[in-house]
Design a protein around this motif. Structure first.
Motif, PDB file in Angstrom:
ATOM      1  N   UNK A 226      21.028  -0.735  18.737  1.00 22.97           N
ATOM      2  CA  UNK A 226      21.100  -1.351  17.413  1.00 22.97           C
ATOM      3  C   UNK A 226      19.817  -2.112  17.094  1.00 22.97           C
ATOM      4  N   UNK A 227      19.311  -1.919  15.899  1.00 26.01           N
ATOM      5  CA  UNK A 227      18.085  -2.600  15.482  1.00 26.01           C
ATOM      6  C   UNK A 227      16.815  -1.886  15.873  1.00 26.01           C
ATOM      7  N   UNK A 228      16.917  -0.730  16.520  1.00 27.55           N
ATOM      8  CA  UNK A 228      15.720  -0.026  16.986  1.00 27.55           C
ATOM      9  C   UNK A 228      14.899   0.529  15.830  1.00 27.55           C
ATOM     10  N   UNK A 229      15.528   0.816  14.718  1.00 26.58           N
ATOM     11  CA  UNK A 229      14.823   1.436  13.590  1.00 26.58           C
ATOM     12  C   UNK A 229      14.795   0.544  12.355  1.00 26.58           C
ATOM     13  N   UNK A 230      14.960  -0.761  12.534  1.00 24.44           N
ATOM     14  CA  UNK A 230      15.008  -1.666  11.383  1.00 24.44           C
ATOM     15  C   UNK A 230      13.712  -1.655  10.584  1.00 24.44           C
ATOM     16  N   UNK A 231      12.564  -1.699  11.251  1.00 26.28           N
ATOM     17  CA  UNK A 231      11.290  -1.732  10.534  1.00 26.28           C
ATOM     18  C   UNK A 231      11.036  -0.426   9.798  1.00 26.28           C
ATOM     19  N   UNK A 232      11.470   0.673  10.350  1.00 28.88           N
ATOM     20  CA  UNK A 232      11.318   1.953   9.660  1.00 28.88           C
ATOM     21  C   UNK A 232      12.125   1.946   8.370  1.00 28.88           C
ATOM     22  N   UNK A 233      13.314   1.389   8.406  1.00 32.10           N
ATOM     23  CA  UNK A 233      14.139   1.302   7.199  1.00 32.10           C
ATOM     24  C   UNK A 233      13.472   0.419   6.159  1.00 32.10           C
ATOM     25  N   UNK A 234      12.881  -0.696   6.577  1.00 36.91           N
ATOM     26  CA  UNK A 234      12.201  -1.593   5.639  1.00 36.91           C
ATOM     27  C   UNK A 234      11.013  -0.882   4.993  1.00 36.91           C
ATOM     28  N   UNK A 235      10.244  -0.145   5.788  1.00 34.02           N
ATOM     29  CA  UNK A 235       9.101   0.600   5.229  1.00 34.02           C
ATOM     30  C   UNK A 235       9.570   1.661   4.244  1.00 34.02           C
ATOM     31  N   UNK A 236      10.622   2.380   4.593  1.00 34.13           N
ATOM     32  CA  UNK A 236      11.129   3.417   3.691  1.00 34.13           C
ATOM     33  C   UNK A 236      11.670   2.807   2.401  1.00 34.13           C
ATOM     34  N   UNK A 237      12.278   1.628   2.477  1.00 33.09           N
ATOM     35  CA  UNK A 237      12.766   0.953   1.282  1.00 33.09           C
ATOM     36  C   UNK A 237      11.601   0.590   0.370  1.00 33.09           C
ATOM     37  N   UNK A 238      10.487   0.102   0.956  1.00 29.06           N
ATOM     38  CA  UNK A 238       9.290  -0.202   0.164  1.00 29.06           C
ATOM     39  C   UNK A 238       8.714   1.046  -0.477  1.00 29.06           C
ATOM     40  N   UNK A 239       8.673   2.142   0.262  1.00 25.11           N
ATOM     41  CA  UNK A 239       8.185   3.407  -0.297  1.00 25.11           C
ATOM     42  C   UNK A 239       9.064   3.860  -1.459  1.00 25.11           C
ATOM     43  N   UNK A 240      10.364   3.679  -1.317  1.00 21.98           N
ATOM     44  CA  UNK A 240      11.282   4.074  -2.382  1.00 21.98           C
ATOM     45  C   UNK A 240      11.068   3.220  -3.633  1.00 21.98           C
ATOM     46  N   UNK A 241      10.830   1.920  -3.451  1.00 19.41           N
ATOM     47  CA  UNK A 241      10.566   1.042  -4.605  1.00 19.41           C
ATOM     48  C   UNK A 241       9.282   1.464  -5.307  1.00 19.41           C
ATOM     49  N   UNK A 242       8.238   1.808  -4.544  1.00 17.45           N
ATOM     50  CA  UNK A 242       6.985   2.255  -5.154  1.00 17.45           C
ATOM     51  C   UNK A 242       7.206   3.560  -5.913  1.00 17.45           C
ATOM     52  N   UNK A 243       7.957   4.464  -5.354  1.00 16.58           N
ATOM     53  CA  UNK A 243       8.256   5.733  -6.002  1.00 16.58           C
ATOM     54  C   UNK A 243       8.982   5.492  -7.328  1.00 16.58           C
ATOM     55  N   UNK A 244       9.998   4.610  -7.314  1.00 15.41           N
ATOM     56  CA  UNK A 244      10.741   4.317  -8.541  1.00 15.41           C
ATOM     57  C   UNK A 244       9.846   3.670  -9.600  1.00 15.41           C
ATOM     58  N   UNK A 245       8.889   2.839  -9.157  1.00 25.60           N
ATOM     59  CA  UNK A 245       7.967   2.211 -10.100  1.00 25.60           C
ATOM     60  C   UNK A 245       7.085   3.263 -10.765  1.00 25.60           C
ATOM     61  N   UNK A 246       6.597   4.215  -9.993  1.00 22.96           N
ATOM     62  CA  UNK A 246       5.744   5.269 -10.547  1.00 22.96           C
ATOM     63  C   UNK A 246       6.530   6.135 -11.530  1.00 22.96           C
ATOM     64  N   UNK A 247       7.751   6.490 -11.170  1.00 26.71           N
ATOM     65  CA  UNK A 247       8.590   7.301 -12.050  1.00 26.71           C
ATOM     66  C   UNK A 247       8.867   6.563 -13.361  1.00 26.71           C
ATOM     67  N   UNK A 248       9.032   5.236 -13.298  1.00 30.09           N
ATOM     68  CA  UNK A 248       9.316   4.441 -14.492  1.00 30.09           C
ATOM     69  C   UNK A 248       8.061   4.128 -15.294  1.00 30.09           C
ATOM     70  N   UNK A 249       6.882   4.522 -14.801  1.00 32.91           N
ATOM     71  CA  UNK A 249       5.640   4.307 -15.530  1.00 32.91           C
ATOM     72  C   UNK A 249       5.029   2.934 -15.306  1.00 32.91           C
ATOM     73  N   UNK A 250       5.429   2.249 -14.246  1.00 30.77           N
ATOM     74  CA  UNK A 250       4.863   0.938 -13.927  1.00 30.77           C
ATOM     75  C   UNK A 250       3.884   1.099 -12.774  1.00 30.77           C
TER      76      UNK A 250
END
Length: 71
Positions: A25-49
């Motif tokens: 448990x907790x072995x992949x926590x940082x990977x999840x945080x990085x992927x969440x940041x990537x997803x937020x950046x992707x959503x920002x680009x799609x929204x034109x921000x």
């Protein structure tokens, strides 16, 4: 049942079935945080921000809008 107890049960089952042990448990926590940041950046680009520096740019605008004292 706690996370540790569930993990130990999963290890026991994996050993009995001859499968590889699951990750701790907790072995992949940082990977999840990085992927969440990537997803937020992707959503920002799609929204034109802009995807980078939005917070710093906003704080910079706020600082430049304030009247400066002439002391």
């Amino acid at each position: 049942m706690s996370i540790t107890q569930q993990y130990l049960l999963d290890i026991y089952r994996a050993q009995r079935l001859g499968e590889p042990a699951p990750p701790a448990p907790g072995a992949h926590d940082w990977q999840v945080v990085r992927e969440w940041g990537d997803h937020r950046q992707f959503r920002a680009v799609i929204a034109g921000r802009p995807a980078h520096g939005r917070i710093r740019r906003t704080l910079g605008r706020w600082l430049h809008l304030r009247p400066r004292s002439t002391c």
